[in-house]
Scaffold this active site. Sequence first.
Site, short mmCIF file in Angstrom:
data_model
loop_
_atom_site.label_atom_id
_atom_site.label_comp_id
_atom_site.label_asym_id
_atom_site.label_seq_id
_atom_site.Cartn_x
_atom_site.Cartn_y
_atom_site.Cartn_z
N ARG A 38 -0.10 9.08 8.97
CA ARG A 38 -0.08 7.78 9.33
C ARG A 38 0.02 6.75 7.74
O ARG A 38 -0.40 6.21 6.86
CB ARG A 38 -1.49 6.80 9.96
CG ARG A 38 -1.31 5.19 9.98
CD ARG A 38 -2.71 5.15 10.58
NE ARG A 38 -3.74 5.33 10.02
CZ ARG A 38 -4.33 4.36 9.43
NH1 ARG A 38 -4.01 2.49 9.12
NH2 ARG A 38 -5.25 3.96 8.06
N ARG A 58 -0.64 8.81 1.59
CA ARG A 58 -1.59 9.45 1.27
C ARG A 58 -1.90 10.32 1.41
O ARG A 58 -2.93 10.35 0.90
CB ARG A 58 -2.58 8.06 1.86
CG ARG A 58 -2.13 7.57 3.16
CD ARG A 58 -3.78 6.69 3.87
NE ARG A 58 -3.71 5.23 3.78
CZ ARG A 58 -4.36 5.00 4.38
NH1 ARG A 58 -4.65 5.05 5.10
NH2 ARG A 58 -3.99 3.67 3.60
N HIS A 95 -8.26 9.35 3.35
CA HIS A 95 -8.14 8.35 2.84
C HIS A 95 -7.87 9.10 1.44
O HIS A 95 -9.63 9.74 1.36
CB HIS A 95 -8.61 6.93 2.18
CG HIS A 95 -8.22 6.25 2.33
ND1 HIS A 95 -7.94 5.76 0.87
CD2 HIS A 95 -7.60 4.76 3.07
CE1 HIS A 95 -7.37 4.42 0.62
NE2 HIS A 95 -7.75 4.11 1.68
N GLU A 148 0.85 -1.25 0.06
CA GLU A 148 0.33 0.02 0.23
C GLU A 148 1.34 1.33 -0.27
O GLU A 148 1.92 1.01 -0.01
CB GLU A 148 -1.06 -0.35 1.33
CG GLU A 148 -1.75 -0.85 1.18
CD GLU A 148 -2.90 -1.03 1.98
OE1 GLU A 148 -3.94 -0.10 2.53
OE2 GLU A 148 -2.77 -2.15 3.26
N HIS A 153 -10.80 10.01 7.46
CA HIS A 153 -10.31 8.38 7.23
C HIS A 153 -10.27 7.85 8.83
O HIS A 153 -10.43 6.79 9.30
CB HIS A 153 -9.86 7.30 6.49
CG HIS A 153 -9.11 6.21 6.33
ND1 HIS A 153 -10.47 5.35 5.99
CD2 HIS A 153 -8.12 5.57 6.61
CE1 HIS A 153 -9.72 4.08 5.94
NE2 HIS A 153 -8.36 4.10 6.59
C1 SIN Z 1 -7.25 0.94 2.75
O1 SIN Z 1 -7.44 -0.26 2.76
O2 SIN Z 1 -6.65 1.36 2.30
C2 SIN Z 1 -7.22 1.22 4.30
C3 SIN Z 1 -6.15 0.99 5.18
C4 SIN Z 1 -5.90 1.58 6.36
O3 SIN Z 1 -6.37 2.31 6.16
O4 SIN Z 1 -4.35 1.40 7.12
#
Ligand code: SIN
Length: 520
Positions: free
Chosen positions: A381, A287, A240, A128, A346
Amino acid sequence: MNRRIACGVGSAGVDWQQRADVVVIGTGVAGLAAALAAHRKGSRTVVLSKAPDTATFYAQGGIAVVLPHTDDSVAAHVEDTLAAGAGLCDPDAVQSIVADGYRAVADLVDDGARFDESAPGQWALTREGGHSRRRIIHAGGDATGAEVQRALDHAAATLDIRRNHVALQVLHDGSAVTGVLVRNADGLGIVHAPSVVLATGGLGHLYRATTNPEGSTGDGIALALWAGVGVTDIEFVQFHPTMLFDREGAGRRPLITEALRGEGAVLRDARGEPMTTHHPMGDLAPRDVVAAAIEARLRQSGDECVFLDARSIALLVQRFPTVTAACRAAGIDPTREPIPVVPGAHYSCGGVATDVYGRTDLPGLFAAGEVARTGMHGANRLASNSLLEGLVVGARAGLTAVEHSHTAGAPMAKVEERQHTALDRRVLQAAMTEDASVVRDAAGLQRLSDTLADATPRSMTTRAAAEDVALTVTARAVAAAALARNESRGCHHRGDYPDSDPAQAFSRTLHGDHAEACLR
Ligand code: SIN
């Protein structure tokens, strides 16, 4: 200034009372990890829950964890976490939590959690935003949180969990915790206890639309501030990059997991142009960077949303069943068309100031999970670090709470009289969405502060009223902290101060429910 004045008026007027060693408020990953740890040490543990669902349940992507015998390392995970945190992580806290991750996940497996495998006995790893390696374990494709919650709920089935109980106040005698004031169907009650663990989750419902469940109304932030405990880095509300777009969408909205981009999905605007993140990781940048790039594109183009094109992902439906179902429910087929997305509120990177054992500076008060600020997340985060932190610090907080209750004895809590004010929820959410979203500026934040000053007296006689009060207190804290940070850093972007200022590379702790008057 004495920030912690207890004005006890006894227990007259309460309808019920009981006693516990440890009270845990919240039933997500941090709350249940704390409660299980405390219960397994033999403590009388009472768990309070106001709402049926948790943010844990909705988590999609997974748990970031360094597995042994891979090319990954704790040092690399720490480095990625510090880079995402934009100078405000506490490196010792990050090291401590990341290093304990594999053990905590192994405990979860002992409690019955099952993660997806790429080969028998080998967990599948995804990537991610902000991660330099594939290190995210997942379950049910994109239903990791549901599996974590299932396993913890099952393990906690014999615990004393009180549903539909709303915590109204952490009670203390000026120097230590004495219990919790609670409202349930029988009226107002006190649970007398020397240790209380806040695991109340986040604050997404400060905004009109959020990925958070209905109960994420900043309750733990308000409870801590009323108890005289500080709240740190609260301006860093993480948006997010990809929440499912719906013009009328309000309340909880589906998340479109970042793991899609980890598996090859790409962001495009309505004309098919890529986002400009100015980051070597492109669409997989941390993000805050991606959300800001989307926001900039939306402002420049006047479009309502951008698009995530996941059509190139093989086995999209099997690997991402939660996302596919959410899209189909909205009339979108992600195997045939790009998914319309916008940044959505988020995660609260800041929170109640704690150490990595969940200890606050009020003896007997602990916090863990999203409500807490351990120093793990800094100004932004790193993806999938939150379930990890909840597991590690939740369990540590439960154990430390038991140790505290052994030394603290059996206090008699007294109700502390307190007048509350609240703003109409819709007015508050509109003001926060307008003036404290991805990009803020002084004029908007000042307007927001003025709106928040219009709150009127409110008694916490229902869950909704208690939440409105908590939202108002928490919004004031976010507004005050955001107004004080005259720079852009992590997920706090100031349109009037677009650059980071090395002289402001420090965390700020607020005290008091009138946060605007209490900046340190
Ligand atoms: C996601 O699945 O994109 C969110 C994961 C997260 O908030 O750490």
